[in-house]
Design an enzyme around this catalytic site. Structure first.
Site, PDB file in Angstrom:
ATOM      1  N   GLU A  25      87.771  19.708  33.903  1.00 12.33           N
ATOM      2  CA  GLU A  25      86.968  20.424  34.893  1.00 12.33           C
ATOM      3  C   GLU A  25      86.059  21.490  34.272  1.00 12.33           C
ATOM      4  O   GLU A  25      86.300  22.698  34.405  1.00 12.33           O
ATOM      5  CB  GLU A  25      87.870  21.073  35.942  1.00 12.33           C
ATOM      6  CG  GLU A  25      88.551  20.077  36.844  1.00 12.33           C
ATOM      7  CD  GLU A  25      89.262  20.739  38.020  1.00 12.33           C
ATOM      8  OE1 GLU A  25      89.521  21.951  37.967  1.00 12.33           O
ATOM      9  OE2 GLU A  25      89.540  20.033  38.997  1.00 12.33           O
TER      10      GLU A  25
ATOM     11  N   GLU B  88      92.145  13.584  40.359  1.00  9.63           N
ATOM     12  CA  GLU B  88      93.208  14.405  40.962  1.00  9.63           C
ATOM     13  C   GLU B  88      93.033  14.369  42.477  1.00  9.63           C
ATOM     14  O   GLU B  88      91.978  14.722  42.992  1.00  9.63           O
ATOM     15  CB  GLU B  88      93.114  15.859  40.463  1.00  9.63           C
ATOM     16  CG  GLU B  88      93.300  16.004  38.971  1.00  9.63           C
ATOM     17  CD  GLU B  88      93.208  17.453  38.507  1.00  9.63           C
ATOM     18  OE1 GLU B  88      93.269  18.374  39.351  1.00  9.63           O
ATOM     19  OE2 GLU B  88      93.045  17.674  37.296  1.00  9.63           O
TER      20      GLU B  88
HETATM   21  C1  GAL Z   1      92.455  21.369  39.384  1.00  8.17           C
HETATM   22  C2  GAL Z   1      92.865  21.352  37.921  1.00  8.17           C
HETATM   23  C3  GAL Z   1      94.346  21.095  37.747  1.00  8.17           C
HETATM   24  C4  GAL Z   1      95.134  21.931  38.705  1.00  8.17           C
HETATM   25  C5  GAL Z   1      94.683  21.623  40.106  1.00  8.17           C
HETATM   26  C6  GAL Z   1      95.448  22.383  41.168  1.00  8.17           C
HETATM   27  O1  GAL Z   1      91.327  22.128  39.573  1.00  8.17           O
HETATM   28  O2  GAL Z   1      92.150  20.377  37.204  1.00  8.17           O
HETATM   29  O3  GAL Z   1      94.719  21.380  36.426  1.00  8.17           O
HETATM   30  O4  GAL Z   1      94.945  23.260  38.395  1.00  8.17           O
HETATM   31  O5  GAL Z   1      93.341  21.987  40.231  1.00  8.17           O
HETATM   32  O6  GAL Z   1      94.959  22.086  42.447  1.00  8.17           O
END
Ligand code: GAL
Length: 634
Positions: A144, A316
């Site tokens: 990110e 994610e």
């Molecule tokens: C994303 C990140 C992850 C984790 C997640 C939590 O932004 O890539 O590592 O922090 O959020 O929601």
């Protein structure tokens, strides 16, 4: 390409005797991909130059034995503590001139060459070790870019890099002075080494100075990413992705994307709704546990465009409550399935849930996973298993085609951040408003880059708030045979953010000029003749082109030819949907006005109908429960 599901996993967080059980359960859930490694630098190289591969070898092998494939992340978002001793000036510096400290993540400055070398070194080490390992079937660079506002850094390294970049771009201080209009307020320079970063000025810095710094900073992200890609490609044929985010405009994703094979993004619908969606309080309440009905879809379409040959994933996916939004609610039952199907309906190859098990320690201990911290299943585990089962019936990734395209331009985001003129004016917001209006009409939409040279695949093209058209797009618009709607605030500036002269827009065949502009506070609107309203922005138009819509007071609201039209203001949602509906009729594009909260997307074989509303909705006689998904073969 097959549709699959995945999960993010941190073997280094758990005792090794649990790994096999985890891997078996993942496989039983129907998971194909497991992303690992992206924060594990302190376990891979606890001391400079001392590599501990044994645990990572065993973790990858354990996952592979269970039939899973690994996405291996480079760990450069989390440089370990020893790195700061080696490079004390690698820390990013905020706009107030304060270095950011060690103790969380992303504490590096993209301009720091010492850190770039470290990042190349660790990437090379990983690629050498795992580049030929068949279990490692994809890569992720870093994690990110720009999470926690980490693209702009006002460090010494950034200042030195910026000066070089300026010297290359402008060649002479005179040329820079002319381009920026530095005669104003005696801001002229006689050497590039006099130019500072545009922070801590008394009042606002000159807009092209800010724009140049944002362009420079974006280029640093492109370079940083490319270094890793080059290292990985020397040793591995597996595809490389980066996981982008929601509503991040600080670097040019189109450019980063051209170096990668797959675009992916991290989708947290409930956190986003509270944190970053431009909507009303009423709608925030109505969609609190479902997420905004268009925000995820917008990014799916954006990243499908950013991905090479349209390849994209959700790296994610929110599984339950997160920890980082101002308030963190649980999704309505069904939403973690709906979000996955929505991504697949937009052409995703993989939806990967974040994370396998909730961590009982550290910053994200309140962030849910597929398992609870005590290993019991959390609600999203069953949803993931359901999606995996359902994928047996609909295995193939397919995005279908779109009759409508919207141009999205990172340069314009920077231009309007430098010179908003109205507090709520932004390129992202303008594009998203257009997108929402199209979605309310049941349309498939492509998001396209600002240098698109061929628009012939589309019947309707929207170009909102693009401050300066690129040459390829300008030429494509001039010969376009569909309908293009430009504006508001499109092509009114030069590439250096001065007023375009003669007054823009400058597209052959469109005799319209923006002669003045107003930004409108929230309590003010411009009423249109008949019905409808503009808010936020209103361009005063002149020219010989026919007027298609007027304001109540008789000013042009839409002017132009059959093929090229200019929209003078920022329409409210309903007005926008009406305007776009009319253009679709004229362009022969079929529309389907959607009931509130219901959204539709059509692939080449199926129509998917998704219910974001908190209550059941009817679709052509079919009852779709709250958070329900319905699909039908075409
Ligand atoms: C994303 C990140 C992850 C984790 C997640 C939590 O932004 O890539 O590592 O922090 O959020 O929601």
């Amino acid at each position: 390409m097959k549709r699959t599901i995945g999960v993010c996993y941190y073997p280094e967080h758990w005792s090794e005797d649990r790994w096999e059980t985890d891997a078996r359960m993942m496989a039983e859930t129907g998971i194909t991909w497991v992303r690992i490694g992206e924060f594990a630098w302190s376990r891979i190289e606890p001391v400079e130059g001392e590599f501990h591969w044994d645990w990572l070898d065993r973790a990858i092998e354990t996952l592979g034995k269970a039939g899973l494939k690994v996405v291996l992340g480079t760990p450069t978002a989390t440089p370990p503590r020893w790195m700061i001793d080696r490079h004390p000036d690698m820390l990013a510096v905020d706009a107030q001139g304060r270095p950011r400290k060690f103790g969380s993540r992303r504490h590096y400055c993209f301009s720091h060459h010492g850190y770039r070398d470290e990042s190349r070194r660790i990437t090379r080490a990983l690629a050498e070790r795992y580049g030929k390992n068949p279990i490692v079937a994809a890569w992720q660079t870093d994690n990110e870019y720009d999470c926690h506002d980490t693209v702009l850094s006002y460090s010494d390294a950034a200042r030195a890099g910026f000066r070089d970049w300026l010297a290359q771009r402008y060649q002479s201080p005179d040329a820079l002075n002319r381009a920026w209009g530095n005669v104003f307020w005696s801001m002229e320079y006689t050497g590039f080494d006099q130019i500072d970063l545009p922070n801590l000025t008394v009042t606002e810095p000159n807009h092209p100075h800010v724009l140049a710094f944002k362009r420079y900073s974006s280029d640093q992200v492109v370079d940083f990413n490319r270094i890793q890609v080059d290292e990985i490609r020397k040793h591995s044929k597996a595809p490389i992705a980066h996981n982008y985010m929601g509503k991040i405009t600080s670097f040019d994703h189109w450019k980063v994307g051209r170096d990668l094979d797959i675009a992916s993004w991290d989708s947290y619908p409930l956190g986003f709704l509270i944190d970053r969606v431009d909507t009303t309080d009423d709608r925030r309440r109505a969609f609190l546990r479902q997420g905004d009905p268009d925000f995820q879809a917008f990014h799916h379409d954006l990243y499908r465009g950013v991905g090479k040959k349209g390849r994209w994933w959700v790296m994610e996916q929110q599984p339950g409550p997160v920890n980082w939004a101002p308030w963190n609610v649980a999704p309505l039952p069904g939403m973690t399935r709906l979000w996955a199907w929505e991504a697949f309906a937009h052409g995703a190859e993989c939806v990967s849930y974040f994370r396998w098990r909730q961590a009982p320690f550290a910053q994200e201990q309140m962030h849910s996973g597929l398992l609870r911290p005590d290993n019991a299943p959390a609600p999203a585990l069953e949803a993931a298993a359901t999606v995996a089962r359902e994928l047996r019936d609909l295995p193939d990734a397919d995005a279908g085609t779109s009759p409508v395209a919207i141009v999205f331009d990172y340069d314009s985001a920077w231009a309007w951040e430098a010179q908003p003129q109205g507090r709520d004016f932004g390129h992202f917001e303008a594009v998203f408003a257009a997108y929402r209006a199209c979605r309310a009409l049941g349309l498939n939409i492509d998001i396209i880059p600002p240098d698109t040279a061929d628009l012939s695949a589309y019947g309707l093209v929207l170009v909102p708030a693009v401050f300066s058209l690129t040459d390829p797009l300008r030429a494509a618009l001039a010969s376009y045979r569909g309908i293009a709607l430009l504006g508001p605030r499109t092509d009114v500036k030069t590439d250096e953010l001065s007023v375009r002269l003669p007054l823009g827009p400058d597209v052959e065949g469109l005799d319209v000029s923006v002669v003045a502009s107003e930004s409108l506070p929230p309590e003010d609107v411009v009423r249109l003749a008949g019905k409808g309203k503009f808010r936020r922005w209103f361009d005063h138009l002149e020219g010989s082109a026919p007027v298609h819509l007027m304001t109540e007071s008789g000013a042009p609201a839409i002017m132009g030819t059959d093929h090229l039209r200019y929209l003078a203001g920022w329409p409210t949602d309903k007005t926008f949907a009406r305007i776009i509906g009319g253009l679709c009729d004229a362009a022969g594009i079929e529309t389907t006005p959607m009931p509130d909260g219901l959204r539709v997307r059509t692939t080449s074989t199926h129509r998917f109908v998704l219910n974001y509303a908190p209550v059941a909705r009817k679709w052509h006689g079919v009852r779709i429960p709250a958070a329900g998904v319905h699909w039908e073969a075409l």
